[in-house]
Design a protein around this motif. Structure first.
Motif, PDB file in Angstrom:
ATOM      1  N   ALA A   1       0.825  -1.204   0.000  1.00  0.00           N
ATOM      2  CA  ALA A   1       0.000   0.000   0.000  1.00  0.00           C
ATOM      3  C   ALA A   1       0.858   1.251   0.000  1.00  0.00           C
ATOM      4  O   ALA A   1       0.496   2.271  -0.601  1.00  0.00           O
ATOM      5  CB  ALA A   1      -0.927  -0.001   1.218  1.00  0.00           C
TER       6      ALA A   1
ATOM      7  N   TYR B   1      -7.556   9.586  -2.023  1.00  0.00           N
ATOM      8  CA  TYR B   1      -7.452   8.280  -1.388  1.00  0.00           C
ATOM      9  C   TYR B   1      -6.003   8.023  -0.976  1.00  0.00           C
ATOM     10  O   TYR B   1      -5.081   8.084  -1.795  1.00  0.00           O
ATOM     11  CB  TYR B   1      -7.933   7.178  -2.326  1.00  0.00           C
ATOM     12  CG  TYR B   1      -7.749   5.788  -1.753  1.00  0.00           C
ATOM     13  CD1 TYR B   1      -8.446   5.383  -0.626  1.00  0.00           C
ATOM     14  CD2 TYR B   1      -6.860   4.888  -2.339  1.00  0.00           C
ATOM     15  CE1 TYR B   1      -8.263   4.112  -0.091  1.00  0.00           C
ATOM     16  CE2 TYR B   1      -6.686   3.616  -1.817  1.00  0.00           C
ATOM     17  CZ  TYR B   1      -7.394   3.237  -0.685  1.00  0.00           C
ATOM     18  OH  TYR B   1      -7.222   1.987  -0.162  1.00  0.00           O
TER      19      TYR B   1
ATOM     20  N   ALA C   1      -3.637   5.266   0.045  1.00  0.00           N
ATOM     21  CA  ALA C   1      -3.569   3.801   0.005  1.00  0.00           C
ATOM     22  C   ALA C   1      -2.900   3.232   1.250  1.00  0.00           C
ATOM     23  O   ALA C   1      -3.265   2.147   1.715  1.00  0.00           O
ATOM     24  CB  ALA C   1      -2.821   3.351  -1.247  1.00  0.00           C
TER      25      ALA C   1
ATOM     26  N   GLY D   1      -5.456   3.465   3.913  1.00  0.00           N
ATOM     27  CA  GLY D   1      -6.740   2.880   3.541  1.00  0.00           C
ATOM     28  C   GLY D   1      -7.891   3.813   3.843  1.00  0.00           C
ATOM     29  O   GLY D   1      -8.979   3.369   4.224  1.00  0.00           O
TER      30      GLY D   1
ATOM     31  N   THR E   1     -12.783   5.688   6.532  1.00  0.00           N
ATOM     32  CA  THR E   1     -11.853   4.558   6.602  1.00  0.00           C
ATOM     33  C   THR E   1     -12.508   3.378   5.912  1.00  0.00           C
ATOM     34  O   THR E   1     -13.568   2.904   6.333  1.00  0.00           O
ATOM     35  CB  THR E   1     -11.518   4.201   8.059  1.00  0.00           C
ATOM     36  OG1 THR E   1     -10.927   5.343   8.691  1.00  0.00           O
ATOM     37  CG2 THR E   1     -10.551   3.031   8.123  1.00  0.00           C
ATOM     38  N   LEU E   2     -11.908   2.895   4.841  1.00  0.00           N
ATOM     39  CA  LEU E   2     -12.534   1.887   3.994  1.00  0.00           C
ATOM     40  C   LEU E   2     -12.276   0.481   4.520  1.00  0.00           C
ATOM     41  O   LEU E   2     -11.236   0.202   5.146  1.00  0.00           O
ATOM     42  CB  LEU E   2     -12.014   1.997   2.560  1.00  0.00           C
ATOM     43  CG  LEU E   2     -12.105   3.394   1.912  1.00  0.00           C
ATOM     44  CD1 LEU E   2     -11.736   3.313   0.446  1.00  0.00           C
ATOM     45  CD2 LEU E   2     -13.498   3.990   2.085  1.00  0.00           C
TER      46      LEU E   2
ATOM     47  N   ARG F   1     -11.582  -3.659   4.027  1.00  0.00           N
ATOM     48  CA  ARG F   1     -10.597  -4.342   3.189  1.00  0.00           C
ATOM     49  C   ARG F   1     -11.166  -4.629   1.805  1.00  0.00           C
ATOM     50  O   ARG F   1     -10.471  -4.517   0.799  1.00  0.00           O
ATOM     51  CB  ARG F   1     -10.183  -5.655   3.862  1.00  0.00           C
ATOM     52  CG  ARG F   1      -9.140  -6.443   3.092  1.00  0.00           C
ATOM     53  CD  ARG F   1      -8.730  -7.690   3.834  1.00  0.00           C
ATOM     54  NE  ARG F   1      -8.207  -7.373   5.150  1.00  0.00           N
ATOM     55  CZ  ARG F   1      -7.800  -8.309   6.035  1.00  0.00           C
ATOM     56  NH1 ARG F   1      -7.896  -9.594   5.726  1.00  0.00           N
ATOM     57  NH2 ARG F   1      -7.314  -7.941   7.200  1.00  0.00           N
TER      58      ARG F   1
ATOM     59  N   ASN G   1     -13.466  -2.866   0.160  1.00  0.00           N
ATOM     60  CA  ASN G   1     -13.541  -1.638  -0.627  1.00  0.00           C
ATOM     61  C   ASN G   1     -12.155  -1.118  -1.008  1.00  0.00           C
ATOM     62  O   ASN G   1     -11.999  -0.477  -2.052  1.00  0.00           O
ATOM     63  CB  ASN G   1     -14.317  -0.566   0.136  1.00  0.00           C
ATOM     64  CG  ASN G   1     -15.823  -0.774   0.052  1.00  0.00           C
ATOM     65  OD1 ASN G   1     -16.312  -1.387  -0.907  1.00  0.00           O
ATOM     66  ND2 ASN G   1     -16.551  -0.284   1.045  1.00  0.00           N
ATOM     67  N   ARG G   2     -11.142  -1.377  -0.169  1.00  0.00           N
ATOM     68  CA  ARG G   2      -9.793  -0.977  -0.552  1.00  0.00           C
ATOM     69  C   ARG G   2      -9.346  -1.683  -1.825  1.00  0.00           C
ATOM     70  O   ARG G   2      -8.640  -1.091  -2.654  1.00  0.00           O
ATOM     71  CB  ARG G   2      -8.814  -1.313   0.587  1.00  0.00           C
ATOM     72  CG  ARG G   2      -9.030  -0.500   1.852  1.00  0.00           C
ATOM     73  CD  ARG G   2      -8.015  -0.882   2.919  1.00  0.00           C
ATOM     74  NE  ARG G   2      -8.328  -0.270   4.202  1.00  0.00           N
ATOM     75  CZ  ARG G   2      -7.603  -0.393   5.299  1.00  0.00           C
ATOM     76  NH1 ARG G   2      -6.491  -1.139   5.254  1.00  0.00           N
ATOM     77  NH2 ARG G   2      -7.965   0.179   6.425  1.00  0.00           N
TER      78      ARG G   2
END
Length: 255
Positions: free
Chosen positions: A141, A165, A167, A170, A212-213, A215, A217-218
């Motif tokens: 990431a 975003y 990465a 996340g 905070t997304l 896993r 959606n990441r």
């Protein structure tokens, strides 16, 4: 105050302080001697004990007269200069045997040392295999580019928003934008390549929004994916899919 002389340290009811005796005999050195001398300066009782030991030992030394040590070095030199009629046990100390034995031992030692050095320098040293690096999700990431999307409003007079975003964290941050009325909620969706929308969360009308997304959606966030905002009932879509019209959208781009 009593005029009796101090008692002999060896006749005391208490166990004698052997450190005092060792200091009096000169058996201490280094740190032990330094500690004992400090005790003499700081402890009057210990100093008196050292002096009593010295007096007591001096009396013992007077019982034996001083004897001069024999001159052993001269006797050893004289024995080395004698002719070879000495007994067999003495022949081992004579110069001829000594001159042959020690060079031979020195030569053998040198040869053994040379062989050991040759083995050490010529033996191949095994090289341990390099550990296989397994990039973790965090490292992967961290190397991923930052994604940005300009979410343009479809209706005239409605402010647009910008989504960024991160990465590595996340997380996604969306700037403040009033996209729906006070009696509705603005819900953000990601639409990946398969065309199925997935909810990312609700947007705040003031102060911007930080999401905070999960896993899942990441994994859906990538360059080219579309972010869309729909009008939903207060609290968001009750079905898990968009129920209202799309009021703004934009594609994610790597920067």
């Amino acid at each position: 105050m009593s005029d009796l002389p101090p008692r002999d340290p060896l006749e005391s009811d208490e166990a004698p302080d052997m450190a005092a005796a060792e200091l009096a005999l000169g058996l201490l050195d280094g740190d032990e001697r330094a500690v004992a001398i400090r005790r003499v300066l700081a402890e009057p009782g210990f100093a008196r004990s050292v002096e009593r030991w010295r007096t007591h030992l001096a009396q013992l030394f007077d019982l034996w007269p001083a004897i001069e040590a024999p001159d052993l070095f001269a006797r050893i030199e004289a024995s080395l200069d004698r002719p070879a009629e000495a007994p067999v046990a003495t022949l081992a100390l004579s110069p001829p045997a000594k001159s042959k034995l020690w060079p031979a031992l020195a030569g053998l030692s040198s040869m053994a040392a040379a062989v050991m050095l040759f083995v050490l320098f010529t033996r191949p040293v095994p090289v341990p295999p390099a550990p296989q690096a397994r990039p973790t999700a965090t490292v992967a990431a961290a190397r991923a580019p930052t994604l940005v999307a300009a979410i343009d409003a479809d209706a005239a007079g409605v402010a647009s928003a910008t989504a960024v975003y991160d990465a590595q964290a996340g997380a996604m941050r969306i700037t403040e934008a009033k996209l729906v009325g006070a009696d509705r909620s603005a819900e953000l969706w990601v639409i990946p390549a398969d065309g199925t929308p997935h909810s990312l969360g609700l947007l705040h009308a003031r102060g911007g929004t930080a999401l905070t997304l999960s896993r899942e959606n990441r994994a859906r966030i990538a360059a080219g994916a579309v972010l869309a905002v729909t009008v939903e009932p207060i609290g968001g879509s009750p079905t898990g899919l968009p129920t209202g019209p799309v009021v703004a959208k934009g594609s994610l781009t790597a920067v």
